[in-house]
Design an enzyme around this catalytic site. Structure first.
Site, PDB file in Angstrom:
ATOM      1  N   GLU A 187      50.515  13.068  35.043  1.00 50.38           N
ATOM      2  CA  GLU A 187      50.270  14.033  33.962  1.00 50.38           C
ATOM      3  C   GLU A 187      51.178  15.253  34.089  1.00 50.38           C
ATOM      4  O   GLU A 187      51.697  15.771  33.097  1.00 50.38           O
ATOM      5  CB  GLU A 187      48.799  14.490  33.964  1.00 50.38           C
ATOM      6  CG  GLU A 187      47.800  13.399  33.617  1.00 50.38           C
ATOM      7  CD  GLU A 187      47.843  12.960  32.149  1.00 50.38           C
ATOM      8  OE1 GLU A 187      48.580  13.562  31.360  1.00 50.38           O
ATOM      9  OE2 GLU A 187      47.143  11.982  31.816  1.00 50.38           O
TER      10      GLU A 187
ATOM     11  N   ASP B 157      50.411   1.018  29.369  1.00 49.19           N
ATOM     12  CA  ASP B 157      51.254   1.299  28.192  1.00 49.19           C
ATOM     13  C   ASP B 157      52.678   1.811  28.455  1.00 49.19           C
ATOM     14  O   ASP B 157      53.679   1.130  28.214  1.00 49.19           O
ATOM     15  CB  ASP B 157      50.513   2.258  27.232  1.00 49.19           C
ATOM     16  CG  ASP B 157      49.836   3.447  27.929  1.00 49.19           C
ATOM     17  OD1 ASP B 157      50.052   3.639  29.136  1.00 49.19           O
ATOM     18  OD2 ASP B 157      49.091   4.182  27.255  1.00 49.19           O
TER      19      ASP B 157
ATOM     20  N   GLU C 221      39.158   4.986  19.458  1.00 48.52           N
ATOM     21  CA  GLU C 221      39.852   4.781  20.739  1.00 48.52           C
ATOM     22  C   GLU C 221      40.036   3.292  21.024  1.00 48.52           C
ATOM     23  O   GLU C 221      41.096   2.880  21.487  1.00 48.52           O
ATOM     24  CB  GLU C 221      39.058   5.462  21.864  1.00 48.52           C
ATOM     25  CG  GLU C 221      39.723   5.463  23.223  1.00 48.52           C
ATOM     26  CD  GLU C 221      40.949   6.375  23.340  1.00 48.52           C
ATOM     27  OE1 GLU C 221      41.457   6.880  22.322  1.00 48.52           O
ATOM     28  OE2 GLU C 221      41.418   6.584  24.472  1.00 48.52           O
TER      29      GLU C 221
ATOM     30  N   GLU D 144      50.025   8.363  19.222  1.00 54.75           N
ATOM     31  CA  GLU D 144      50.851   7.147  19.280  1.00 54.75           C
ATOM     32  C   GLU D 144      51.123   6.542  17.908  1.00 54.75           C
ATOM     33  O   GLU D 144      52.232   6.080  17.624  1.00 54.75           O
ATOM     34  CB  GLU D 144      50.189   6.103  20.197  1.00 54.75           C
ATOM     35  CG  GLU D 144      50.267   6.427  21.683  1.00 54.75           C
ATOM     36  CD  GLU D 144      49.296   7.503  22.161  1.00 54.75           C
ATOM     37  OE1 GLU D 144      48.441   7.955  21.359  1.00 54.75           O
ATOM     38  OE2 GLU D 144      49.381   7.891  23.335  1.00 54.75           O
TER      39      GLU D 144
ATOM     40  N   THR E 161      57.341  10.118  27.299  1.00 54.31           N
ATOM     41  CA  THR E 161      56.086   9.613  26.734  1.00 54.31           C
ATOM     42  C   THR E 161      55.202  10.744  26.207  1.00 54.31           C
ATOM     43  O   THR E 161      54.190  10.498  25.569  1.00 54.31           O
ATOM     44  CB  THR E 161      55.328   8.739  27.761  1.00 54.31           C
ATOM     45  OG1 THR E 161      54.326   8.002  27.078  1.00 54.31           O
ATOM     46  CG2 THR E 161      54.707   9.584  28.864  1.00 54.31           C
TER      47      THR E 161
HETATM   48  C1  DMJ Z   1      49.883  11.559  26.251  1.00 53.20           C
HETATM   49  O1  DMJ Z   1      49.698  12.406  27.329  1.00 53.20           O
HETATM   50  C2  DMJ Z   1      51.013  10.594  26.504  1.00 53.20           C
HETATM   51  O2  DMJ Z   1      51.458  10.054  25.293  1.00 53.20           O
HETATM   52  C3  DMJ Z   1      50.622   9.466  27.430  1.00 53.20           C
HETATM   53  O3  DMJ Z   1      51.633   8.514  27.567  1.00 53.20           O
HETATM   54  C4  DMJ Z   1      49.378   8.779  26.902  1.00 53.20           C
HETATM   55  N1  DMJ Z   1      48.314   9.701  26.620  1.00 53.20           N
HETATM   56  C5  DMJ Z   1      48.596  10.917  25.895  1.00 53.20           C
HETATM   57  C6  DMJ Z   1      48.412  10.824  24.400  1.00 53.20           C
HETATM   58  O4  DMJ Z   1      47.515   9.952  23.924  1.00 53.20           O
END
Ligand code: DMJ
Length: 446
Positions: free
Chosen positions: A110, A237, A334, A353, A437
């Site tokens: 994170e 993912d 979700e 996403e 991401t």
């Molecule tokens: C974000 O922190 C990033 O996109 C991560 O890859 C997945 N979760 C959250 C958003 O949903």
């Protein structure tokens, strides 16, 4: 490269004139206002904290001390929309008060995607060396995570002592570090960051099953799989995302090969053509046996990755399925059972996403249906998620009961991708950058 084949192929047959330039500018302005409002709400009620709780109008920290997660994560979005005064406020609090010399244990993944990623993209946009110095300091403090017997990172590290913990990790947390650490290497000329993160990615890939799939949990000390559930949702993912993007950002041929192999395995074993559309469900990584027909908000990153790989056909079909998922309750759940179209987990934590995939598909096809989709998404956010001057998560998309959190990725990702979907040309050329991401754009070197 297939990416460019895909991105340059803007088939004229798709180009209907349903959206005028003015309508697009109007949407971009609406999204920009939402970003500025959200920033103002953070400033008014949670200044100095990691995140805003908009309903109770309070701040929340992830650890004993704040790491200014919202200002760091939001900075490049504010710069991108030209909110210069707000971007200055964010940059000022970050460079003047952010310190990583803290006795706190953080989640490496994170902190890497939000803070390291945010600092690096803001550095690329501003040239402010203080941001790079912070990124370098943070990178150094995170490096101990890679000191496991396999080279795959531990989940947690103490920023002051370097003590690591969390040997049971997952592909997303192991494989979603390469873009940030690699970019840090580029700017500091210290290869160690690139090398360690790349090794972690390769070590994980080398432990794929005979079917070419990875599981949900792995022990980074023994290298043994703890959970063999294979899917493209949370915990896995962005591992797939970074295989493709490692190739695009660094021209890394090994990533290209690993990405090709892995996407082929997903298409062969996870993809399911159900009467309700194309979906990617859950199987056992060794046998390929289907274990759950579930797909959700996190899985919706995949159309964007398929676009980058040049697979527009699957990307379009999957995005249509995602849009169907959104419309079950007027805002996406979700998790959904895609065979029955029944909601399995009804929360909506303001995830980006599905917007990211709409944006990537629009850049590749210029099909106005993705502009329509974006408007549906944004209108629903305004209708159901506004709170305390900002936006909040939803506990239940069916009852529309609100939660009380504005995650930093709402500013960094959700609103950024929506803005870019409608933004005037020249704001950012998708061919020039690769998004991490958390939607922090890193410049490619052509
Ligand atoms: C974000 O922190 C990033 O996109 C991560 O890859 C997945 N979760 C959250 C958003 O949903």
């Amino acid at each position: 490269m297939l990416l460019f084949a895909a991105l340059c192929a803007a088939p004229l047959s798709f180009a209907r004139e349903r959206w005028t330039g003015e309508e697009r500018l109007d949407m971009a302005a609406r999204v920009r206002s939402a970003l500025i409002e959200s920033w103002s709400a953070y400033k008014a009620h949670a200044w100095g904290f990691d995140e805003l709780r908009p309903v109770t109008r309070t701040g929340r920290n992830w650890h004993e001390q704040s790491l200014l997660i919202t200002p760091v994560d939001a900075l490049d979005a504010l710069l991108l929309v030209g909110a210069n005064a707000e971007a200055d406020e964010a940059r000022k609090i970050v460079v003047e008060t952010l310190s990583f010399d803290r006795d706190i244990t953080v989640k490496n993944f994170e902190i890497t995607i939000r803070i390291l990623g945010g600092l690096l993209s803001a550095y690329e946009m501003t040239g402010d060396e203080r941001l790079l110095r912070l990124a370098d300091d943070l990178g150094t403090r995170l490096l101990p995570v890679f000191e496991s017997p396999t080279g795959m990172p531990y989940m947690y590290v103490n920023l002051k002592t370097g003590k690591t913990s969390g040997a049971k990790s997952n592909p997303a947390e192991i494989g979603t570090l390469f873009l940030e650490f690699g970019t840090l290497s580029r700017h500091t000329n210290k290869p160690v960051y690139y090398d360690k993160a790349k090794r972690a990615l390769v070590e994980l890939y080398n432990r794929r099953s005979k079917l070419g799939l990875v599981g949900e949990e792995i022990d980074v000390e023994s290298g043994a799989w703890v959970s063999t559930a294979s899917h493209v949702g949370g915990g896995i993912d962005s591992y797939y995302e970074y295989l493709v993007k490692g190739w695009l950002l660094f021209g890394d041929q090994e990533c290209r090969t690993m990405a090709r192999e892995s996407l082929r395995a997903l298409n062969r074993h996870l993809a399911e053509n159900a009467p309700t559309g194309l979906w990617y469900g859950q199987v056992d990584m060794h046998s390929g046996r289907r274990t759950a027909p579930e797909f959700g908000a996190l899985h919706a990153f995949l159309p964007a990755v398929l676009v980058l790989d040049g697979d527009l056909t699957r990307a379009r079909r999957l995005q249509d399925s995602c849009f169907r998922m959104w419309n079950v309750a007027g805002i996406e759940p979700e998790v959904l059972d895609y065979r029955t179209m029944k909601i399995v987990h009804a929360g909506y934590p303001l995830r980006p996403e599905i917007m990211e995939s709409a944006y990537m598909l629009y850049t590749a096809t210029k099909d106005p249906r993705y502009l329509d989709m974006g408007k549906t998404f944004f209108d629903a956010l305004v209708r159901h998620c506004r709170a305390g001057g900002g936006y909040t998560t939803m506990k239940n998309v069916v009852t529309k009961e609100q939660g009380d959190l504005m995650p930093s990725y709402f500013l960094a990702e959700t609103l950024k991708y929506l803005y870019l979907l409608y933004a005037p040309p020249g704001k950012l050329d998708v061919n020039d950058v690769v998004f991490n991401t958390e939607a922090h754009p890193f410049r490619r070197r052509h």
